[in-house]
Design a protein around this motif. Structure first.
Motif, PDB file in Angstrom:
ATOM      1  N   MET A 180      -2.159   0.849  -6.709  1.00 42.61           N
ATOM      2  CA  MET A 180      -1.410   1.370  -5.559  1.00 42.61           C
ATOM      3  C   MET A 180      -1.211   2.880  -5.706  1.00 42.61           C
ATOM      4  N   SER A 181      -1.564   3.611  -4.664  1.00 41.99           N
ATOM      5  CA  SER A 181      -1.298   5.052  -4.763  1.00 41.99           C
ATOM      6  C   SER A 181      -0.976   5.651  -3.397  1.00 41.99           C
ATOM      7  N   VAL A 182      -0.627   6.928  -3.440  1.00 44.25           N
ATOM      8  CA  VAL A 182      -0.236   7.643  -2.227  1.00 44.25           C
ATOM      9  C   VAL A 182      -1.049   8.932  -2.131  1.00 44.25           C
ATOM     10  N   ILE A 183      -1.601   9.201  -0.951  1.00 43.39           N
ATOM     11  CA  ILE A 183      -2.160  10.530  -0.691  1.00 43.39           C
ATOM     12  C   ILE A 183      -1.221  11.215   0.304  1.00 43.39           C
ATOM     13  N   MET A 184      -0.689  12.345  -0.092  1.00 43.98           N
ATOM     14  CA  MET A 184       0.167  13.095   0.832  1.00 43.98           C
ATOM     15  C   MET A 184      -0.587  14.345   1.292  1.00 43.98           C
ATOM     16  N   VAL A 185      -0.940  14.366   2.580  1.00 43.41           N
ATOM     17  CA  VAL A 185      -1.639  15.524   3.135  1.00 43.41           C
ATOM     18  C   VAL A 185      -0.586  16.483   3.693  1.00 43.41           C
ATOM     19  N   VAL A 186      -0.522  17.679   3.125  1.00 39.01           N
ATOM     20  CA  VAL A 186       0.437  18.677   3.602  1.00 39.01           C
ATOM     21  C   VAL A 186      -0.326  19.734   4.402  1.00 39.01           C
ATOM     22  N   ILE A 187      -0.094  19.728   5.720  1.00 39.48           N
ATOM     23  CA  ILE A 187      -0.745  20.708   6.598  1.00 39.48           C
ATOM     24  C   ILE A 187       0.209  21.890   6.717  1.00 39.48           C
ATOM     25  N   ASP A 188      -0.102  22.947   5.995  1.00 36.76           N
ATOM     26  CA  ASP A 188       0.819  24.080   5.885  1.00 36.76           C
ATOM     27  C   ASP A 188       1.066  24.713   7.252  1.00 36.76           C
ATOM     28  N   ASN A 209       2.183   1.934   4.812  1.00 37.36           N
ATOM     29  CA  ASN A 209       3.399   2.114   4.010  1.00 37.36           C
ATOM     30  C   ASN A 209       3.365   1.225   2.753  1.00 37.36           C
ATOM     31  N   ASN A 210       3.641   1.796   1.582  1.00 38.88           N
ATOM     32  CA  ASN A 210       3.749   0.972   0.372  1.00 38.88           C
ATOM     33  C   ASN A 210       4.996   1.362  -0.434  1.00 38.88           C
ATOM     34  N   VAL A 211       5.175   0.738  -1.584  1.00 41.03           N
ATOM     35  CA  VAL A 211       6.421   0.938  -2.338  1.00 41.03           C
ATOM     36  C   VAL A 211       6.614   2.404  -2.743  1.00 41.03           C
ATOM     37  N   GLU A 212       5.518   3.046  -3.186  1.00 43.26           N
ATOM     38  CA  GLU A 212       5.631   4.436  -3.628  1.00 43.26           C
ATOM     39  C   GLU A 212       6.003   5.346  -2.457  1.00 43.26           C
ATOM     40  N   THR A 213       5.426   5.077  -1.288  1.00 43.56           N
ATOM     41  CA  THR A 213       5.747   5.872  -0.103  1.00 43.56           C
ATOM     42  C   THR A 213       7.214   5.686   0.258  1.00 43.56           C
ATOM     43  N   GLN A 214       7.645   4.427   0.151  1.00 46.11           N
ATOM     44  CA  GLN A 214       9.040   4.119   0.482  1.00 46.11           C
ATOM     45  C   GLN A 214      10.002   4.885  -0.417  1.00 46.11           C
ATOM     46  N   LYS A 215       9.611   4.994  -1.707  1.00 49.12           N
ATOM     47  CA  LYS A 215      10.443   5.755  -2.647  1.00 49.12           C
ATOM     48  C   LYS A 215      10.506   7.210  -2.210  1.00 49.12           C
ATOM     49  N   TRP A 216       9.353   7.737  -1.793  1.00 48.37           N
ATOM     50  CA  TRP A 216       9.299   9.145  -1.368  1.00 48.37           C
ATOM     51  C   TRP A 216      10.196   9.349  -0.146  1.00 48.37           C
ATOM     52  N   ILE A 217      10.119   8.397   0.786  1.00 50.56           N
ATOM     53  CA  ILE A 217      10.949   8.488   1.990  1.00 50.56           C
ATOM     54  C   ILE A 217      12.430   8.459   1.612  1.00 50.56           C
ATOM     55  N   ASN A 218      12.770   7.490   0.755  1.00 47.65           N
ATOM     56  CA  ASN A 218      14.182   7.353   0.377  1.00 47.65           C
ATOM     57  C   ASN A 218      14.704   8.620  -0.299  1.00 47.65           C
ATOM     58  N   ARG A 219      13.819   9.259  -1.068  1.00 49.84           N
ATOM     59  CA  ARG A 219      14.246  10.451  -1.792  1.00 49.84           C
ATOM     60  C   ARG A 219      14.333  11.666  -0.863  1.00 49.84           C
ATOM     61  N   ASN A 220      13.425  11.764   0.080  1.00 55.36           N
ATOM     62  CA  ASN A 220      13.253  13.024   0.809  1.00 55.36           C
ATOM     63  C   ASN A 220      13.672  13.031   2.279  1.00 55.36           C
ATOM     64  N   CYS A 221      13.682  11.897   2.915  1.00 56.18           N
ATOM     65  CA  CYS A 221      13.694  11.953   4.376  1.00 56.18           C
ATOM     66  C   CYS A 221      14.931  11.330   5.012  1.00 56.18           C
ATOM     67  N   SER A 222      15.266  11.898   6.162  1.00 54.51           N
ATOM     68  CA  SER A 222      16.149  11.179   7.057  1.00 54.51           C
ATOM     69  C   SER A 222      15.201  10.393   7.954  1.00 54.51           C
ATOM     70  N   PHE A 223      15.108   9.099   7.726  1.00 50.60           N
ATOM     71  CA  PHE A 223      14.031   8.328   8.351  1.00 50.60           C
ATOM     72  C   PHE A 223      14.303   8.066   9.824  1.00 50.60           C
ATOM     73  N   GLN A 224      13.356   8.488  10.645  1.00 46.43           N
ATOM     74  CA  GLN A 224      13.501   8.273  12.088  1.00 46.43           C
ATOM     75  C   GLN A 224      12.283   7.554  12.646  1.00 46.43           C
ATOM     76  N   GLY A 225      11.677   6.722  11.797  1.00 51.13           N
ATOM     77  CA  GLY A 225      10.413   6.095  12.182  1.00 51.13           C
ATOM     78  C   GLY A 225      10.566   5.074  13.294  1.00 51.13           C
TER      79      GLY A 225
END
Ligand SMILES: [Zn+2]
Length: 332
Positions: free
Chosen positions: A1-9, A315-331
């Motif tokens: 299981m992994s996550v690719i985070m694409v950051v479009i500057d 969405n997977n567990v690692e992504t969920q962790k990232w969301i919980n850590r970083n985001c105010s989720f409005q999905g």
């Protein structure tokens, strides 16, 4: 299981309107990556996105860029960014001039040409100037009187040297920094990480927090970069690493040039050559986050301290962790 985070500057929420593949991703929300009271830039935002504690985030970027370039930096060194600038009628007319400069006469300091308008200045034994040194971000001060945005420092001799760089060589010093220690990505999250990027600041972040950060041929950190090799490399690394940051810089450069058409065309290209490709080829248990570090206005060329969009595919567990850590989720 992994996550690719694409950051479009530099992508604004509205910039995604031209992206057919990204718009199809149902799960989305918004996030402000700039910690309160800190400057809006890629250094701050990306370190924050990677979970580096706020107190550890440096203000200056030059040390990290020197690391990206493989320079060996000593404890007592001072490192600055130097942009090739243009001064017109006493005002800063441009902070990204591509000029052939005669820098051979600057002998007691190491000036490294980073390509395009960017240079790094390494001042050996210059750490003593760091505390009292004040500089300005040139790209945030276009049109200002140059006399209003001159660097200052308690040491007169060093201040005069910086003035000489500006007036004689049209080199504008800023972003001063010194050697620092950072926690590793693994020690922060207990997972292995890799970074795919060309921009030195992001490469420097990756390398100092011990993420695997390869050099890629054909990449330019601007809109003429080879997006295919970046997408392919990120995909391959996602088979081996738990977390892959894929940083794409060109749109931010377009916005700094105040070229909205160029930015939107590049967004379309990213949508097709990176996001479309990844969605077609991701392993089933790999999650994709598409987001931005901060927005950059194509109207005034400045970074914006506001929420950016994020989209999550698979969405997977690692992504969920990232969301919980970083985001105010409005999905949705
Ligand atoms: Zn920028």
């Amino acid at each position: 299981m992994s996550v690719i985070m694409v950051v479009i500057d530099g992508a604004l929420s509205s910039d995604y309107n031209v992206c057919e593949n990204i718009k199809k991703i149902k799960l989305s929300g918004s996030i402000n990556n700039t910690p309160q009271g800190m400057e809006v830039n890629s250094l701050t935002c990306i370190m924050n996105m990677l979970g580096i504690p706020y107190k550890k985030i440096p203000k200056g970027r030059a040390y990290l860029e020197a690391i990206a370039l493989g320079e060996s930096i000593k404890d007592n060194d001072l490192i600055l960014r130097c942009n090739d600038i243009k001064i017109k009628n006493g005002r800063l007319a441009s902070s990204n001039e591509v000029s052939s400069k005669d820098i051979s006469k600057i002998s007691n300091f190491k000036l490294i040409d980073m390509g395009s308008y960017k240079n790094l200045l390494i001042v050996r034994d210059g750490r003593k100037f760091y505390k009292s040194l004040k500089t300005f971000e040139p790209h945030q001060n276009i049109g200002e009187l140059i006399t209003e945005i001159l660097p200052s420092c308690e040491n007169l001799e060093f201040t005069n040297f910086l003035m000489k760089l500006i007036y004689k060589y049209n080199l504008y010093p800023w972003g001063q920094s010194v050697k620092e220690e950072f926690p590793s990505f693994y020690s922060l999250h207990n997972i292995n990480g890799a970074v795919v990027c060309k921009t030195e600041i992001v490469k420097g972040i990756g390398r100092t927090i011990k993420m695997f950060t390869p050099d890629l041929p054909g990449t330019t950190a601007d809109v003429d970069t080879d997006l295919n090799i970046k997408a392919k490399t990120a995909l391959e690394l996602s088979f081996k690493y738990d977390f892959v940051l894929l940083h794409i810089n060109g749109g931010d450069e377009s916005a700094h040039r105040r070229n909205i058409d160029e930015k939107l065309n590049f967004m379309k290209k990213i949508d097709c050559e990176v996001i479309g490709y990844l969605i077609r080829n991701l392993k089933k248990d790999t999650s994709l986050i598409v987001t931005s570090d901060h927005g950059t206005s194509s109207e005034n060329g400045e970074h914006i301290n506001d929420c950016v969009k994020y989209y999550i595919y698979n969405n997977n567990v690692e992504t969920q962790k990232w969301i919980n850590r970083n985001c105010s989720f409005q999905g949705s």
